[in-house]
Design a protein around this motif. Structure first.
Motif, PDB file in Angstrom:
ATOM      1  N   VAL A   1       0.854  -1.192   0.000  1.00  0.00           N
ATOM      2  CA  VAL A   1       0.000   0.000   0.000  1.00  0.00           C
ATOM      3  C   VAL A   1       0.886   1.235   0.000  1.00  0.00           C
ATOM      4  O   VAL A   1       1.755   1.382   0.869  1.00  0.00           O
ATOM      5  CB  VAL A   1      -0.927   0.036   1.236  1.00  0.00           C
ATOM      6  CG1 VAL A   1      -1.767   1.314   1.230  1.00  0.00           C
ATOM      7  CG2 VAL A   1      -1.833  -1.184   1.267  1.00  0.00           C
ATOM      8  N   THR A   2       0.689   2.111  -0.978  1.00  0.00           N
ATOM      9  CA  THR A   2       1.413   3.378  -1.049  1.00  0.00           C
ATOM     10  C   THR A   2       0.496   4.493  -0.561  1.00  0.00           C
ATOM     11  O   THR A   2      -0.616   4.661  -1.054  1.00  0.00           O
ATOM     12  CB  THR A   2       1.886   3.678  -2.482  1.00  0.00           C
ATOM     13  OG1 THR A   2       2.799   2.651  -2.894  1.00  0.00           O
ATOM     14  CG2 THR A   2       2.598   5.020  -2.556  1.00  0.00           C
ATOM     15  N   ASP A   3       0.991   5.259   0.407  1.00  0.00           N
ATOM     16  CA  ASP A   3       0.190   6.293   1.059  1.00  0.00           C
ATOM     17  C   ASP A   3       0.423   7.658   0.402  1.00  0.00           C
ATOM     18  O   ASP A   3       1.509   8.233   0.522  1.00  0.00           O
ATOM     19  CB  ASP A   3       0.569   6.334   2.541  1.00  0.00           C
ATOM     20  CG  ASP A   3      -0.076   7.494   3.279  1.00  0.00           C
ATOM     21  OD1 ASP A   3       0.419   7.831   4.369  1.00  0.00           O
ATOM     22  OD2 ASP A   3      -1.064   8.066   2.777  1.00  0.00           O
ATOM     23  N   ARG A   4      -0.604   8.170  -0.263  1.00  0.00           N
ATOM     24  CA  ARG A   4      -0.580   9.535  -0.798  1.00  0.00           C
ATOM     25  C   ARG A   4      -1.788  10.316  -0.280  1.00  0.00           C
ATOM     26  O   ARG A   4      -2.269  11.244  -0.931  1.00  0.00           O
ATOM     27  CB  ARG A   4      -0.557   9.503  -2.329  1.00  0.00           C
ATOM     28  CG  ARG A   4       0.742   8.910  -2.883  1.00  0.00           C
ATOM     29  CD  ARG A   4       0.740   8.827  -4.385  1.00  0.00           C
ATOM     30  NE  ARG A   4       1.951   8.180  -4.871  1.00  0.00           N
ATOM     31  CZ  ARG A   4       2.124   7.735  -6.116  1.00  0.00           C
ATOM     32  NH1 ARG A   4       1.147   7.878  -7.004  1.00  0.00           N
ATOM     33  NH2 ARG A   4       3.253   7.167  -6.471  1.00  0.00           N
ATOM     34  N   LEU A   5      -2.263   9.918   0.879  1.00  0.00           N
ATOM     35  CA  LEU A   5      -3.427  10.547   1.471  1.00  0.00           C
ATOM     36  C   LEU A   5      -3.058  11.841   2.187  1.00  0.00           C
ATOM     37  O   LEU A   5      -1.940  11.998   2.676  1.00  0.00           O
ATOM     38  CB  LEU A   5      -4.087   9.606   2.491  1.00  0.00           C
ATOM     39  CG  LEU A   5      -4.809   8.375   1.937  1.00  0.00           C
ATOM     40  CD1 LEU A   5      -5.184   7.448   3.091  1.00  0.00           C
ATOM     41  CD2 LEU A   5      -6.051   8.779   1.156  1.00  0.00           C
ATOM     42  N   ALA A   6      -4.009  12.744   2.262  1.00  0.00           N
ATOM     43  CA  ALA A   6      -3.876  13.960   3.051  1.00  0.00           C
ATOM     44  C   ALA A   6      -5.142  14.115   3.866  1.00  0.00           C
ATOM     45  O   ALA A   6      -6.199  13.601   3.496  1.00  0.00           O
ATOM     46  CB  ALA A   6      -3.672  15.171   2.147  1.00  0.00           C
ATOM     47  N   SER A   7      -5.022  14.802   5.003  1.00  0.00           N
ATOM     48  CA  SER A   7      -6.206  15.093   5.808  1.00  0.00           C
ATOM     49  C   SER A   7      -6.559  16.560   5.649  1.00  0.00           C
ATOM     50  O   SER A   7      -5.715  17.394   5.318  1.00  0.00           O
ATOM     51  CB  SER A   7      -5.959  14.763   7.283  1.00  0.00           C
ATOM     52  OG  SER A   7      -5.077  15.707   7.851  1.00  0.00           O
ATOM     53  N   LEU A   8      -7.808  16.888   5.892  1.00  0.00           N
ATOM     54  CA  LEU A   8      -8.250  18.271   5.767  1.00  0.00           C
ATOM     55  C   LEU A   8      -7.618  19.152   6.836  1.00  0.00           C
ATOM     56  O   LEU A   8      -7.588  20.372   6.705  1.00  0.00           O
ATOM     57  CB  LEU A   8      -9.783  18.337   5.880  1.00  0.00           C
ATOM     58  CG  LEU A   8     -10.542  17.603   4.764  1.00  0.00           C
ATOM     59  CD1 LEU A   8     -12.036  17.721   4.990  1.00  0.00           C
ATOM     60  CD2 LEU A   8     -10.160  18.157   3.396  1.00  0.00           C
ATOM     61  N   ARG A   9      -7.077  18.540   7.890  1.00  0.00           N
ATOM     62  CA  ARG A   9      -6.415  19.296   8.969  1.00  0.00           C
ATOM     63  C   ARG A   9      -4.903  19.173   8.894  1.00  0.00           C
ATOM     64  O   ARG A   9      -4.195  19.447   9.827  1.00  0.00           O
ATOM     65  CB  ARG A   9      -6.894  18.787  10.332  1.00  0.00           C
ATOM     66  CG  ARG A   9      -8.346  19.099  10.611  1.00  0.00           C
ATOM     67  CD  ARG A   9      -8.744  18.555  11.964  1.00  0.00           C
ATOM     68  NE  ARG A   9     -10.126  18.845  12.267  1.00  0.00           N
ATOM     69  CZ  ARG A   9     -10.541  19.930  12.900  1.00  0.00           C
ATOM     70  NH1 ARG A   9      -9.655  20.838  13.285  1.00  0.00           N
ATOM     71  NH2 ARG A   9     -11.818  20.119  13.158  1.00  0.00           N
ATOM     72  N   GLY A  10      -4.400  18.706   7.788  1.00  0.00           N
ATOM     73  CA  GLY A  10      -2.955  18.566   7.631  1.00  0.00           C
ATOM     74  C   GLY A  10      -2.629  17.360   6.804  1.00  0.00           C
ATOM     75  O   GLY A  10      -3.429  16.435   6.704  1.00  0.00           O
ATOM     76  N   PHE A  11      -1.479  17.327   6.177  1.00  0.00           N
ATOM     77  CA  PHE A  11      -1.102  16.224   5.309  1.00  0.00           C
ATOM     78  C   PHE A  11      -0.725  15.012   6.134  1.00  0.00           C
ATOM     79  O   PHE A  11       0.011  15.101   7.114  1.00  0.00           O
ATOM     80  CB  PHE A  11       0.060  16.628   4.405  1.00  0.00           C
ATOM     81  CG  PHE A  11      -0.355  17.599   3.336  1.00  0.00           C
ATOM     82  CD1 PHE A  11      -0.956  17.125   2.164  1.00  0.00           C
ATOM     83  CD2 PHE A  11      -0.196  18.962   3.499  1.00  0.00           C
ATOM     84  CE1 PHE A  11      -1.362  17.998   1.180  1.00  0.00           C
ATOM     85  CE2 PHE A  11      -0.617  19.836   2.522  1.00  0.00           C
ATOM     86  CZ  PHE A  11      -1.191  19.374   1.347  1.00  0.00           C
ATOM     87  N   GLY A  12      -1.241  13.835   5.709  1.00  0.00           N
ATOM     88  CA  GLY A  12      -0.922  12.601   6.417  1.00  0.00           C
ATOM     89  C   GLY A  12      -0.130  11.637   5.567  1.00  0.00           C
ATOM     90  O   GLY A  12       0.465  10.707   6.044  1.00  0.00           O
TER      91      GLY A  12
END
Length: 216
Positions: free
Chosen positions: A195-206
């Motif tokens: 799994v490659t993580d390119r996710l971001a959160s609305l309260r900051g990049f994750g």
């Protein structure tokens, strides 16, 4: 796992075991008591060790230590088996089963029911077959069964790409703490290689861009 399972009694003889392995095209068989509970495993390797211990004057290699034999020189499952058997249950994940095999150096695991009786077998080949799942099936499970059931996460906001079992996640989730939850649940999906993580959160990049394998 494969069910129903072929089991043998401790008194089953050498030739009968060989015949059973050939008849069912298997490489090992559990030895069970009269109630179906596991005592050990007899594998092709155990049988070959007995064969290698036979007299052969023309061989330049020394014979291995002789297998224990019963009265009159008979060789039975009780003499051949490796025990106690390393077992698993139907609810064990494929990752946990693979780790169990690796830890104990075994190629197959008897699967026990609620009463501790052998009702199936799982082999290394059975575990590896989960990686033959089609990418579209893996993606659908991630979208519907993983993202669709995490409170606060919208499947429409997360991009899921699957290629040869390699998953790339992009898009956004509401809170940073949701990122590792999404990643861990995706890794647990059968057939996922990484799994490659390119996710971001609305309260900051994750997202880290890191590629993580499902077995750590």
């Amino acid at each position: 796992m494969t069910s129903p399972v072929v089991g043998i009694a401790p008194e089953t003889g050498f030739r009968e075991i060989v015949a059973l392995l050939a008849e069912y095209d298997i490489t090992g068989v559990p030895v069970v008591d009269t109630e179906g509970r596991p005592l050990g495993i007899v594998s092709e390797a155990d049988l070959l060790l007995t064969l290698a211990a036979q007299e052969d004057p023309g061989s330049l290699l020394p014979a291995p230590e002789l297998t224990r034999t019963g009265p009159g020189g008979a060789v039975t499952a009780a003499d051949l088996m490796t025990g106690p058997a390393v077992c698993t249950t139907p609810g064990t994940s494929v990752v946990a089963a693979a780790r169990l095999m690796a830890r104990h150096g075994v190629k197959r695991l008897p699967v026990l029911d609620e009463d501790g009786r052998v009702f199936a077998m799982v082999s290394r080949g059975d575990l590896l077959r989960v990686f033959l799942r089609e990418d579209r099936v893996i993606r659908r499970e991630i979208v519907e069964e993983v993202l669709g059931r995490i409170e606060g996460v919208s499947p429409a906001e997360v991009g899921v790409e699957v290629d040869q079992g390699r998953v790339v996640l992009s898009g956004t989730v509401p809170e940073p703490y949701l990122v590792p939850i999404v990643l861990n649940l995706c890794r647990s999906v059968d057939g996922v290689v990484s799994v490659t993580d390119r996710l971001a959160s609305l309260r900051g990049f994750g997202g880290t861009g890191a590629e993580v394998t499902p077995v750590g």
